[in-house]
Design an enzyme around this catalytic site. Structure first.
Site, PDB file in Angstrom:
ATOM      1  N   ASP A 160       0.845  -1.200   0.000  1.00 33.28           N
ATOM      2  CA  ASP A 160       0.000   0.000   0.000  1.00 33.28           C
ATOM      3  C   ASP A 160       0.885   1.256   0.000  1.00 33.28           C
ATOM      4  OD1 ASP A 160      -2.523  -1.583   0.521  1.00 33.28           O
ATOM      5  OD2 ASP A 160      -1.325  -2.111   2.264  1.00 33.28           O
ATOM      6  N   HIS A 188      -4.706  -3.340   6.416  1.00 33.74           N
ATOM      7  CA  HIS A 188      -4.533  -3.605   4.983  1.00 33.74           C
ATOM      8  C   HIS A 188      -5.911  -3.981   4.434  1.00 33.74           C
ATOM      9  CE1 HIS A 188      -3.110  -4.950   1.139  1.00 33.74           C
ATOM     10  NE2 HIS A 188      -3.639  -6.134   1.340  1.00 33.74           N
TER      11      HIS A 188
END
Ligand code: NAD
Ligand code: LMR
Length: 331
Positions: A160, A188
């Site tokens: 990410d 996440h």
């Protein structure tokens, strides 16, 4: 090159991330070009034949750093004296499966493998969980392996983080390497908060260079959150090479240190920093030195960020409760 190899385990090694990750690890992308590697590949008995195929290919690639490659279907065997364990093994969600069904299957794996790690791996083993739900799997692992220091159990949000760097590079017309110090806060998942408030591009604030707060607070955040789903839509499979490359970045920085003046994002156990409930495995900005991570302290958090950070913490608390309920049902 040091002769004594680092024992690296990849779980779920017959899967698609495993196939991209194993050669990167063998080339030294995770542990560095100076260290010899003994690689153990772990998967389930059903995948044993495919796993042997991966092992054969790795042998044939004749990587200079590799002392040995072995294939295992028994975690107790794979984890013996492990120094680094990259945990990719798990079940992806399939059509018709409820979130709870996939959660139940995956957290049960992490409860079982926690015991094998606690009894077989080196006491200082460094663990990174990739398989989803990554933060919660890591937290379950930590709970069932209390012998392993909590600081040694992490989960990957580096993908990410890297996605956020790439988006800002693209938007500003600069190279990704010129973008520094974004932060991924939280889970996440789609509640993660990609924060640009402290990010720089070629040394200037990202807000100044991009000059479009509406984009940075809206489309950018959504784009980073949605990137995993966008890749599944395009490939009909979830991200693999970028996940593999990012997990190498995570392990490399943890072992070898982050660069001066820069941080990265890692899912680590909260010590209460920034008001995140203690004990959650939550993604924070961290620096690494001497094989240890530290949460970056003293960053200013505005009201909007506070709200987004809290939303992800709430989701993680609920996710952990659901995981515990699934484990209690299956006990
Ligand atoms: P995949 O289905 O191709 O591979 C998973 C492998 O795990 C399979 O080979 C399977 O047999 C194996 N496995 C299942 N149970 C196991 C067990 N008990 N022990 C060892 N191995 C086991 O999936 P993939 O595309 O490689 O993705 C793996 C995981 O990573 C998924 O959960 C996915 O959602 C997750 N993921 C996370 C990120 C992240 O940024 N954290 C990014 C991409 C994918
Ligand atoms: C990703 O971020 O690419 C994956 O976690 C997506 C998924 O659901 O496997």
């Amino acid at each position: 090159m040091t002769r004594r190899p680092v024992n690296v385990v990849i779980t779920g090694a017959a899967g698609q991330i495993g196939y991209a990750l194993a050669p990167m690890v063998c080339a030294g992308a995770a542990t560095g070009r100076e260290k010899a590697i003994a690689l153990r590949l772990l998967d389930v008995p059903f995948a044993e034949k495919a796993l042997r195929g991966v092992m054969m290919e790795l042998e044939d690639a004749a990587f200079e750093l590799v002392e040995s490659v072995s294939a295992h279907v028994d975690p107790e065997e794979a984890f013996v004296d492990a120094d680094v364990c990259i945990m990719v093994g798990g079940f992806p969600r399939k059509a018709g499966m409820e979130r709870k069904d996939v959660m139940g299957k995956n957290v049960a794996i992490y409860r079982e493998q926690a015991r094998a790690l606690a009894t077989k791996a080196k006491p200082g083993v460094k663990i990174v969980v990739v398989a989803n739900p990554a933060n919660t799997n890591a937290n379950i692992l930590r709970k069932f392996a209390p012998e392993i220091p909590a600081a040694n159990v992490t989960c990957m949000t580096r993908l990410d983080h890297n996605r956020a760097l790439a988006k800002l590079g693209g938007k500003s017309g600069r190279a990704t390497r010129d973008v520094k110090n974004v932060i991924i806060w939280g889970n996440h998942s789609s509640t993660q908060y990609p924060d640009v408030n402290h990010a720089t591009i070629e040394g200037k604030t990202a807000r100044e260079v991009i000059g479009d707060d509406a984009y940075l607070d809206g489309e950018f955040v959504d784009a980073v959150r949605r990137r995993g789903a966008e890749i599944i839509e395009a490939r009909q499979l979830s991200s693999a090479l970028s996940a593999a490359s990012s997990v190498c970045d995570h392990v490399y920085d943890w072992l070898n240190g982050t660069k001066e003046g820069e941080w990265t994002s890692m899912g680590v156990v909260s010590d209460g920093s920034y008001g995140v409930p203690e004990g959650l495995v939550y993604s924070f900005p961290v620096t690494c030195t001497g094989g240890k991570w530290q949460i970056v302290q003293g960053l200013t958090i505005d009201e909007r960020s506070r709200k987004l950070m809290d939303e992800s913490a709430t989701e993680l608390t609920e996710e952990f409760e659901l995981a515990e309920a699934c484990l209690a049902e299956s006990a």
